[in-house]
Design an enzyme around this catalytic site. Structure first.
Site, short mmCIF file in Angstrom:
data_model
loop_
_atom_site.label_atom_id
_atom_site.label_comp_id
_atom_site.label_asym_id
_atom_site.label_seq_id
_atom_site.Cartn_x
_atom_site.Cartn_y
_atom_site.Cartn_z
N ASP A 134 0.84 -1.20 0.00
CA ASP A 134 0.00 0.00 0.00
C ASP A 134 0.87 1.25 0.00
O ASP A 134 1.97 1.25 0.55
CB ASP A 134 -0.90 0.02 1.24
CG ASP A 134 -2.11 -0.88 1.09
OD1 ASP A 134 -2.42 -1.26 -0.05
OD2 ASP A 134 -2.75 -1.19 2.11
N ARG A 184 -2.08 -0.88 -8.43
CA ARG A 184 -3.41 -0.43 -8.03
C ARG A 184 -3.39 1.09 -8.14
O ARG A 184 -2.59 1.77 -7.50
CB ARG A 184 -3.71 -0.84 -6.59
CG ARG A 184 -5.09 -0.34 -6.10
CD ARG A 184 -5.23 -0.47 -4.60
NE ARG A 184 -5.07 -1.83 -4.17
CZ ARG A 184 -4.57 -2.18 -2.99
NH1 ARG A 184 -4.14 -1.28 -2.14
NH2 ARG A 184 -4.46 -3.46 -2.66
#
Length: 307
Positions: A134, A184
């Site tokens: 992330d 992402r």
């Protein structure tokens, strides 16, 4: 727009309040957070993942927690990640894993976070489970990408995140092209200075579209992380125009958000992955979700009083 900006800044401010974080841990996720957080332990999340898989949805799990300050705590988080991977395999869950490098020692030393990541990735490779790093605030963006590059040379089962609200996001995507990146692509949820990030929502949205187009046309796997109908429709039109296979991309949405849209996309034959966070450190995540969209506030308040 002014009220929306005030609301966003308010909840981002609350997300960093240590006292409220401690109180949140004491009272648990009953204050609406249980509608967007999978539980305080991975065991609590397993039934939810099984149901999501049954409904045709894939999952990525995230053990919430960041800004670890001790080597011992970072190693504990590393072991928890390994055990989560083993549980995913044991229960035959259709799930990947997401994690934050600050939970593994990014703010302590590069050597420590690399050691922890190597252990996690080696375990994930045993079971063919993908791990996504992330992205955090802008000050940690470049160190995160440097670690991603170093690890990607040895581990194929690794993805990361690019946030479209940063001015440099386009350059970051260019820098990663040589690594066959699994990216992402999201708008971003941290409070950032206008010196490093777009302030206007339209610019953030436009930049996200540019990043999606670039990564897809370069032939790399792309996770479109958005609940925005305009972004979803843009992606559908783009892949149709360029004959891009549905195997080259997926839509990603947060657990508890846009459930009907998730279901509709699955019925249309698209891959949809649900980002399912769990853990005691849910407070900061919850506040950032409230900051993202005013509609989330009403959603949360309703959850607080629902019997």
């Amino acid at each position: 727009m002014i009220l929306e900006a005030i609301s966003k800044n308010f909840f981002l401010y609350l997300s960093n309040n240590k006292l409220l974080d401690r109180l949140a841990k004491r009272f648990g996720t009953s204050f609406g957070a249980d509608k967007i957080v999978g539980g305080e332990t991975f065991s609590q999340a397993i039934p939810l993942i099984k149901q999501l898989n049954h409904d045709g949805l894939q999952v990525t799990v995230d053990h919430l927690g960041e800004f670890v300050e001790s080597e011992a705590e970072s190693r504990k988080r590393c072991q928890e990640g390994i055990e989560t991977i083993q549980a995913i395999a044991h229960h035959q869950l259709n799930s990947e894993m997401s994690l934050k490098l600050t939970s593994l020692g990014l703010d302590i030393s590069k050597e420590l976070v690399m050691e922890n990541m190597e252990r996690i990735l080696e375990e994930a490779e045993k079971y063919d489970i993908t791990v996504t790093i992330d992205m955090e605030d802008s000050s940690r963006c470049e160190p995160t990408l440097e670690i991603y590059k170093a690890l990607k040379e040895k581990h194929a089962n690794l993805g990361t995140v690019i946030q479209s609200y940063l001015y440099r996001s386009n350059d970051y995507v260019d820098e990663l092209q040589a690594y066959d990146p699994y990216l992402r692509l999201v708008k971003g949820a941290y409070k950032e200075s206008g010196k490093v990030a777009f302030v206007d929502k339209q610019e953030v949205d436009a930049n996200l579209k540019r990043l999606i187009e670039k990564n897809l046309l370069n032939g790399h796997y792309t996770a479109v992380g958005s609940h925005d109908d305009a972004i979803i429709d843009f992606t559908k039109k783009l892949v149709k125009e360029h004959g891009i296979s549905k195997d080259q991309f997926e839509f990603q949405m947060l657990y508890g958000m846009r459930n009907q849209t998730q279901s509709d996309l699955v019925k249309e034959g698209y891959t949809v992955r649900v980002y399912l966070p769990y853990g005691e450190d849910w407070y900061g995540y919850f506040m950032r979700r409230l900051a993202e969209r005013p509609a989330n506030i009403a959603f949360a308040v309703k959850g607080m009083f629902k019997k």
